[in-house]
Design a protein around this motif. Structure first.
Motif, PDB file in Angstrom:
ATOM      1  N   SER A   9       0.747  -1.133  -0.003  1.00  0.00           N
ATOM      2  CA  SER A   9       0.080  -0.136  -0.086  1.00  0.00           C
ATOM      3  C   SER A   9       0.884   1.300   0.065  1.00  0.00           C
ATOM      4  O   SER A   9       1.926   1.291   0.589  1.00  0.00           O
ATOM      5  N   VAL A  10       0.519   2.294  -0.642  1.00  0.00           N
ATOM      6  CA  VAL A  10       1.199   3.586  -0.885  1.00  0.00           C
ATOM      7  C   VAL A  10       0.075   4.629  -0.730  1.00  0.00           C
ATOM      8  O   VAL A  10      -1.245   4.346  -0.982  1.00  0.00           O
ATOM      9  N   CYS A  11       0.601   5.540  -0.144  1.00  0.00           N
ATOM     10  CA  CYS A  11      -0.483   6.707   0.079  1.00  0.00           C
ATOM     11  C   CYS A  11      -0.168   7.794  -0.941  1.00  0.00           C
ATOM     12  O   CYS A  11       0.995   8.314  -1.177  1.00  0.00           O
ATOM     13  N   ARG A  25      -3.577   6.681 -11.802  1.00  0.00           N
ATOM     14  CA  ARG A  25      -3.692   5.823 -12.785  1.00  0.00           C
ATOM     15  C   ARG A  25      -2.568   5.041 -13.216  1.00  0.00           C
ATOM     16  O   ARG A  25      -2.760   4.019 -13.487  1.00  0.00           O
ATOM     17  N   THR A  26      -1.419   5.637 -13.138  1.00  0.00           N
ATOM     18  CA  THR A  26      -0.241   4.790 -13.376  1.00  0.00           C
ATOM     19  C   THR A  26      -0.002   3.971 -12.331  1.00  0.00           C
ATOM     20  O   THR A  26       0.438   2.730 -12.505  1.00  0.00           O
ATOM     21  N   VAL A  82       4.591   6.959   0.512  1.00  0.00           N
ATOM     22  CA  VAL A  82       4.030   8.201   0.201  1.00  0.00           C
ATOM     23  C   VAL A  82       4.467   8.889  -0.681  1.00  0.00           C
ATOM     24  O   VAL A  82       5.687   9.233  -0.949  1.00  0.00           O
ATOM     25  N   PHE A  83       3.519   9.263  -1.537  1.00  0.00           N
ATOM     26  CA  PHE A  83       3.632  10.284  -2.647  1.00  0.00           C
ATOM     27  C   PHE A  83       2.994  11.592  -2.073  1.00  0.00           C
ATOM     28  O   PHE A  83       1.592  11.629  -2.109  1.00  0.00           O
ATOM     29  N   HIS A  84       3.810  12.597  -1.810  1.00  0.00           N
ATOM     30  CA  HIS A  84       3.022  13.723  -1.358  1.00  0.00           C
ATOM     31  C   HIS A  84       3.182  14.764  -2.359  1.00  0.00           C
ATOM     32  O   HIS A  84       3.881  15.521  -2.444  1.00  0.00           O
ATOM     33  N   ALA A 237       7.490   9.390 -13.614  1.00  0.00           N
ATOM     34  CA  ALA A 237       8.967   9.650 -12.815  1.00  0.00           C
ATOM     35  C   ALA A 237       8.726   9.564 -11.099  1.00  0.00           C
ATOM     36  O   ALA A 237       9.702   9.260 -10.403  1.00  0.00           O
ATOM     37  N   HIS A 238       7.327   9.816 -10.503  1.00  0.00           N
ATOM     38  CA  HIS A 238       7.440   9.416  -9.130  1.00  0.00           C
ATOM     39  C   HIS A 238       7.639   8.250  -8.809  1.00  0.00           C
ATOM     40  O   HIS A 238       8.468   7.872  -7.975  1.00  0.00           O
ATOM     41  N   ILE A 239       6.969   7.373  -9.675  1.00  0.00           N
ATOM     42  CA  ILE A 239       7.208   5.908  -9.418  1.00  0.00           C
ATOM     43  C   ILE A 239       8.582   5.448  -9.373  1.00  0.00           C
ATOM     44  O   ILE A 239       9.111   4.723  -8.828  1.00  0.00           O
TER      45      ILE A 239
END
Length: 331
Positions: A9-11, A25-26, A82-84, A237-239
């Motif tokens: 799980s990621v936020c 979506r990605t 977490v992706f803030h 790029a985030h991922i």
């Protein structure tokens, strides 16, 4: 025998915004991830469940104002990353810059990092901005801007440019927290002006830059421009930064550095029937062009979408959603 897929799980904070929606979506395209998605209370989010056939089973919504530490903690609990993304953004001058922009940007970031430390999150990918890099009037001449550049906050405050102040303050707060208190690994991504198809129903600030340009705006974006990037590349790029164990520090995310006048010329060549203003060649005084400005991301394997393709997809989306007239008036 079927292979079992290990999930984590990621936020994603600000999950229903422009970048957030593309990031959700990605992530959904990879069965590895289930998502805790935070949205500002009362905002629209139904589109998130249309992004993937399994969105309903792999996506959990959390109503959370990022200045509410308890709500942020609830959303992050149980997540390994977490992706803030959440941070207030506007092209208009705020009535109260501290309350409207700076406080939520900084406090929201600190709330995320505190929760990440509490729940032993392994990595936080912070969505910063090129607005935390420029304007920087002390940057050496004839040198392409890179990740070592920081926005001159006093310069921006004197000119009433508050969005760069908020993004700079938030990112610096993140690095200070990490230095002083430790906790999760932190990596920052600094996207240029994001364009592409809108997944969310509302018009966001970066898409409005293109919309206004095509409607004849003479705004040079002097304080907010280094280049443009497809929003899907920003999501990838985030991922990439989350999954790359050797990623650290700051990563500029742009398909090259160039003048806003160059971007306007590209758009006008693609859409000559729109009343796009003819800008002087140098809209960003002293800016040094650089094709591989995002070399740190390129070296990790990111391949950028051509700007022309990003513009076409963005314009088609703006038209489809009614934000841009298909037969605009001529000059």
């Amino acid at each position: 025998m079927a292979h079992l897929t290990t999930t984590e799980s990621v936020c994603v904070t600000g999950a229903n915004g422009f970048i957030g929606s593309w990031l959700v979506r990605t992530l959904l395209q990879n069965p590895r991830y289930t998502i805790h998605a935070t949205i500002f209370p009362g905002t629209s989010s139904s589109h998130l469940f249309t992004l993937h056939p399994h969105a309903t089973s792999r996506l959990t919504l959390f109503q959370a104002d990022i200045t509410d530490s308890d709500a942020v903690s609830t959303a992050i609990q149980g997540c390994s990353g977490v992706f803030h993304v959440a941070s207030p953004c506007t092209l208009e001058n705020p009535t109260d810059p501290h309350t409207d922009l700076i406080l939520p940007a900084v406090q929201g970031t600190l709330n995320v990092l505190q929760a990440a430390k509490r729940f032993n999150v392994k990595r936080v990918v912070l969505t910063s901005s090129i607005s935390a890099m420029v304007p920087n009037p002390t940057w050496p001449e004839n040198t392409p801007v890179d990740e070592s550049s920081w926005t001159d906050v006093e310069y921006c405050e004197a000119r009433g440019k508050w969005y760069p102040v908020s993004k700079t303050a938030a990112e610096k707060a993140a690095w200070e927290f990490k230095r002083d208190l430790g906790g999760a690994e932190v990596v920052a991504i600094l996207p240029a002006t994001c364009i592409g198809s809108l997944l969310q129903p509302e018009l966001n600030a970066s898409s409005a830059v293109l919309q206004r340009l095509m409607m004849g705006s003479k705004e040079t974006q002097e304080y907010h421009w280094l280049g443009a990037v497809h929003v899907k590349d920003v999501a990838k790029a985030h991922i990439l930064l989350y999954e790359s164990s050797n990623a650290s520090g700051r990563y500029l995310c742009t398909n090259g550095i160039y003048q806003f006048s160059t971007f306007a010329t590209i758009v006008s060549q693609l859409y000559p029937h729109f009343p796009i203003h003819r800008f002087p060649e140098e809209t960003q005084p002293g800016l040094t062009p650089c094709e591989d400005a995002a070399k740190r991301l390129i070296d990790l394997g990111l391949v950028f979408t051509p700007v022309e393709d990003a513009v076409r997809e963005a314009v088609e989306s703006l038209m489809a959603k009614g934000f841009l007239q298909q037969t605009p008036a001529t000059n």
